[in-house]
Design an enzyme around this catalytic site. Structure first.
Site, PDB file in Angstrom:
ATOM      1  N   HIS A   1       0.893  -9.240   5.014  1.00 28.76           N
ATOM      2  CA  HIS A   1      -0.269  -8.356   4.868  1.00 28.76           C
ATOM      3  C   HIS A   1      -0.688  -8.400   3.391  1.00 28.76           C
ATOM      4  CE1 HIS A   1      -2.400  -4.590   6.605  1.00 28.76           C
ATOM      5  NE2 HIS A   1      -2.937  -4.798   5.427  1.00 28.76           N
TER       6      HIS A   1
ATOM      7  N   TRP B   1      -5.000   3.508  11.645  1.00 31.64           N
ATOM      8  CA  TRP B   1      -4.876   3.221  10.222  1.00 31.64           C
ATOM      9  C   TRP B   1      -5.324   4.460   9.478  1.00 31.64           C
ATOM     10  CZ3 TRP B   1      -2.513  -0.491   7.496  1.00 31.64           C
ATOM     11  CH2 TRP B   1      -2.639  -0.387   6.102  1.00 31.64           C
TER      12      TRP B   1
ATOM     13  N   TRP C   1      -6.097  -0.845  -1.886  1.00 31.35           N
ATOM     14  CA  TRP C   1      -6.432  -2.115  -2.549  1.00 31.35           C
ATOM     15  C   TRP C   1      -7.336  -1.889  -3.769  1.00 31.35           C
ATOM     16  CZ3 TRP C   1      -2.689  -4.903  -0.876  1.00 31.35           C
ATOM     17  CH2 TRP C   1      -2.281  -4.829   0.444  1.00 31.35           C
TER      18      TRP C   1
ATOM     19  N   TYR D   1     -13.165  -1.392  12.211  1.00 34.26           N
ATOM     20  CA  TYR D   1     -13.615  -0.264  11.386  1.00 34.26           C
ATOM     21  C   TYR D   1     -15.091   0.056  11.559  1.00 34.26           C
ATOM     22  CZ  TYR D   1      -9.109  -0.362   9.146  1.00 34.26           C
ATOM     23  OH  TYR D   1      -7.759  -0.293   8.928  1.00 34.26           O
TER      24      TYR D   1
ATOM     25  N   GLU E   1      -5.393  -1.814  13.992  1.00 27.15           N
ATOM     26  CA  GLU E   1      -5.855  -0.861  12.973  1.00 27.15           C
ATOM     27  C   GLU E   1      -7.186  -0.297  13.422  1.00 27.15           C
ATOM     28  OE1 GLU E   1      -6.220  -2.335   8.928  1.00 27.15           O
ATOM     29  OE2 GLU E   1      -4.289  -3.375   9.068  1.00 27.15           O
TER      30      GLU E   1
ATOM     31  N   GLN F   1       0.799  -1.226   0.000  1.00 25.58           N
ATOM     32  CA  GLN F   1       0.000   0.000   0.000  1.00 25.58           C
ATOM     33  C   GLN F   1       0.829   1.272   0.000  1.00 25.58           C
ATOM     34  OE1 GLN F   1      -2.747  -1.705   3.275  1.00 25.58           O
ATOM     35  NE2 GLN F   1      -4.097  -0.392   2.090  1.00 25.58           N
TER      36      GLN F   1
ATOM     37  N   ASN G   1      -1.990 -10.651   8.697  1.00 28.19           N
ATOM     38  CA  ASN G   1      -2.980  -9.592   8.828  1.00 28.19           C
ATOM     39  C   ASN G   1      -4.299 -10.043   8.211  1.00 28.19           C
ATOM     40  OD1 ASN G   1      -3.731  -6.641   9.345  1.00 28.19           O
ATOM     41  ND2 ASN G   1      -4.277  -6.895   7.187  1.00 28.19           N
ATOM     42  N   GLU G   2      -5.323 -10.137   9.033  1.00 33.90           N
ATOM     43  CA  GLU G   2      -6.682 -10.395   8.571  1.00 33.90           C
ATOM     44  C   GLU G   2      -6.792 -11.575   7.607  1.00 33.90           C
ATOM     45  OE1 GLU G   2      -8.251  -6.765   6.927  1.00 33.90           O
ATOM     46  OE2 GLU G   2      -8.334  -5.775   8.863  1.00 33.90           O
TER      47      GLU G   2
HETATM   48  C1  GBH Z   1      -8.026  -3.361   6.574  1.00 34.15           C
HETATM   49  O1  GBH Z   1      -9.015  -4.265   6.137  1.00 34.15           O
HETATM   50  C2  GBH Z   1      -6.701  -3.709   5.957  1.00 34.15           C
HETATM   51  O2  GBH Z   1      -5.893  -4.402   6.878  1.00 34.15           O
HETATM   52  C3  GBH Z   1      -5.947  -2.532   5.407  1.00 34.15           C
HETATM   53  O3  GBH Z   1      -4.909  -2.966   4.570  1.00 34.15           O
HETATM   54  C4  GBH Z   1      -6.906  -1.620   4.671  1.00 34.15           C
HETATM   55  O4  GBH Z   1      -6.266  -0.584   3.990  1.00 34.15           O
HETATM   56  C5  GBH Z   1      -7.854  -1.076   5.696  1.00 34.15           C
HETATM   57  O5  GBH Z   1      -8.487  -2.075   6.425  1.00 34.15           O
HETATM   58  C6  GBH Z   1      -8.950  -0.188   5.107  1.00 34.15           C
HETATM   59  O6  GBH Z   1      -9.753  -0.913   4.234  1.00 34.15           O
HETATM   60  O7  GBH Z   1     -18.801  -3.217   3.769  1.00 34.15           O
HETATM   61  O8  GBH Z   1     -19.884  -2.356   5.748  1.00 34.15           O
HETATM   62  O9  GBH Z   1     -19.837  -4.753   5.334  1.00 34.15           O
HETATM   63  C7  GBH Z   1     -10.356  -3.903   6.364  1.00 34.15           C
HETATM   64  C8  GBH Z   1     -11.261  -5.079   6.714  1.00 34.15           C
HETATM   65  C9  GBH Z   1     -13.401  -6.073   6.524  1.00 34.15           C
HETATM   66  C10 GBH Z   1     -13.301  -3.747   6.994  1.00 34.15           C
HETATM   67  C11 GBH Z   1     -14.773  -5.913   5.928  1.00 34.15           C
HETATM   68  C12 GBH Z   1     -14.682  -3.547   6.435  1.00 34.15           C
HETATM   69  C13 GBH Z   1     -16.710  -4.619   5.628  1.00 34.15           C
HETATM   70  C14 GBH Z   1     -17.649  -3.542   6.100  1.00 34.15           C
HETATM   71  N1  GBH Z   1     -12.640  -4.866   6.331  1.00 34.15           N
HETATM   72  N2  GBH Z   1     -15.478  -4.746   6.433  1.00 34.15           N
HETATM   73  S1  GBH Z   1     -19.144  -3.454   5.170  1.00 34.15           S
END
Ligand code: GBH
Length: 452
Positions: A122, A398, A406, A294, A351, A21, A166-167
């Site tokens: 990641h 983050w 992405w 998030y 994050e 990224q 990561n995730e």
């Molecule tokens: C992270 O993933 C990553 O680790 C990072 O690289 C990335 O830049 C950052 O977050 C921001 O995207 O559409 O309302 O159902 C994020 C993981 C999982 C967060 C799925 C949002 C869906 C929300 N994501 N989730 S929704």
């Protein structure tokens, strides 16, 4: 007189990024082609045809970025290592020049008094490994452990905070279910195997660390509280599936020794029987759990949406530029849920942050009041979890920089620091200044009245 709430003196304050990224220079110094480099150059995969060829140019500007971190008052920096720089073909031949970048990065961070926190994977890895079956190949766990072992030895003494993956949920969901990430071809039947091998790889890497590493090692997962749109039994069942799929798929086997029952319902005939001894491996103890938070989702039953058969119900509430609901209390919910269901291990928020359509810099200033409010409200929620006895050891925003988001490309900006493309000019946003004051005051400013 009431004392202002504050965070523990040893609470670790940081910001996070990941290799593809921000780094740019994807082929520099003998690096191999990564899955993400190849994917991003396939037409139609990324918004606006964006790719990571330059990104934030961090590979060449890392010293300047560490200076920025100092100006922000960061105590720690979470970055990831690009596997394809170290092993261009994934395994076998090591590329010393690629490794050297991370040695220099770690040295520069240590010299600046900033704790380096390295994530081994990641999402970007050598494209050659996708061609050999990717995470769906049972040997991928060993490929990962061998790569990890090399890095533990190479960075020994320089890096003491490690994360394996990561995730992993996003790797499987976006890569193997949706196809929005590489390998990019929906393949439901492969997804359970990919998840399983990621978990085995994580556990084997932890074992390698115990044999040949020093410090602490953990796993980083994304969590999201799930709610049902109604009390109807169908929606309640959708809620159970959705929660099992995103939040329990990886943590149940790690902490409880088996997959959620719902997985067999979700994947039907594609849900395999895994060797019993794998579950013993996957329970290998580690030192901390990292949580990326998030948003939340509210779901209803939707039989047409495979494999989970749910659909998101958008709420009347503030949303970010990603169209994710702003839901600060969900951070506390996730932290307390982990403590109640799984473990009293130390936790980190690895994050948390938000994309907003920030205005460009005017006279060296970027006004991003919504990100300031997002940070403030989520940090208050993190503090509330601490107050309830959650062993939260640190928080990483983050992201340090606006970067390559992405499949969304550069259009979505999560940074505390604005990056103008293509010049790469960095401008700390108001949120960066705010975060600095949060760190300096150990959180006390979070409870000050809003300034005008
Ligand atoms: C992270 O993933 C990553 O680790 C990072 O690289 C990335 O830049 C950052 O977050 C921001 O995207 O559409 O309302 O159902 C994020 C993981 C999982 C967060 C799925 C949002 C869906 C929300 N994501 N989730 S929704």
């Amino acid at each position: 007189m009431t004392t202002k709430p504050s965070f523990p003196a040893d609470f670790l304050w940081g910001a996070a990024t990941s290799a593809y990224q921000i780094e740019g220079s994807p082929l520099a110094d003998g690096a191999g082609v990564s899955n993400w480099h190849r994917f991003a150059h396939r037409p139609g995969t990324i918004a606006h045809g964006d790719h990571g060829d330059t990104a934030c140019d961090h590979y060449r500007r890392y010293e300047e970025d560490i200076q920025l971190m100092r100006e922000l008052g960061l105590q720690a920096y979470r970055f990831s290592i690009a596997w394809h720089r170290i092993f261009p073909e994934g395994r076998g031949r090591l590329n010393p020049k690629g490794l050297d970048f991370y040695l220099r990065l770690a040295d520069a961070l240590n010299n600046a008094g900033i704790v380096p926190c390295a994530t081994l994977h990641h999402w970007d890895w050598p494209a050659a490994l996708d061609d050999q079956g990717g995470w769906a190949h049972r040997d991928s766990a060993q490929w990962f452990a061998d790569y990890a072992h090399t890095l533990f030895r190479a960075l020994d003494g320089r890096v003491k905070h490690w994360a394996t993956l990561n995730e992993p949920w996003v790797i499987v969901h976006a890569g193997y279910i949706e196809g929005a990430h590489p390998p990019g071809v929906p393949a439901f039947a492969k997804a359970p195997h990919a998840a399983h091998n990621l978990l085995r790889g994580h556990a084997l890497a932890v074992q390698a660390f115990r044999a040949d590493g020093a410090g602490q090692i953990g796993l980083v997962v994304n969590l999201e509280p799930k709610f049902a749109a109604s009390a109807k039994p169908e929606d309640q069942a959708a809620l159970a599936r959705s929660h099992a799929y995103m939040n329990r798929w990886f943590l149940d086997p790690v902490f409880l020794g088996g997959y959620p029952e719902e997985m067999a319902d979700i994947f039907g005939a594609d849900w395999p029987r895994f060797p019993e001894e794998d579950f013993k491996l996957i329970r290998e103890p580690f030192d901390f759990l990292g949580i990326n938070y998030y948003s939340r989702t509210v779901v209803r039953d939707e039989p047409a949406n495979l494999p989970v058969r749910d659909a998101r119900v958008r709420q009347r509430a503030e949303h970010t530029a990603m169209d994710w609901e702003v839901f600060p209390e969900g951070l506390k919910t996730c932290l307390t849920w982990v403590k109640q269901r799984y473990t009293t291990l130390p936790l980190y928020v690895t994050e948390n942050g938000a994309a907003f359509a920030d205005p460009p810099a005017v006279a060296g200033r970027v006004a991003d009041p919504r990100r300031v409010a997002y940070l403030r409200d989520h940090l208050r929620a993190a503090h509330a979890a601490l107050a309830e006895g959650v062993d939260l050891k640190g928080y990483f925003a983050w992201s340090l920089l606006d970067n390559f988001e992405w499949a969304h490309g550069y259009g979505k900006r999560f940074g505390l620091v604005r990056v103008d493309y293509p010049t790469g000019t960095r401008t700390p946003k108001d949120s960066a200044r705010f975060y600095r004051r949060v760190i300096e005051s150990r959180g006390a400013v979070l409870w000050e009245a809003e300034e005008g």
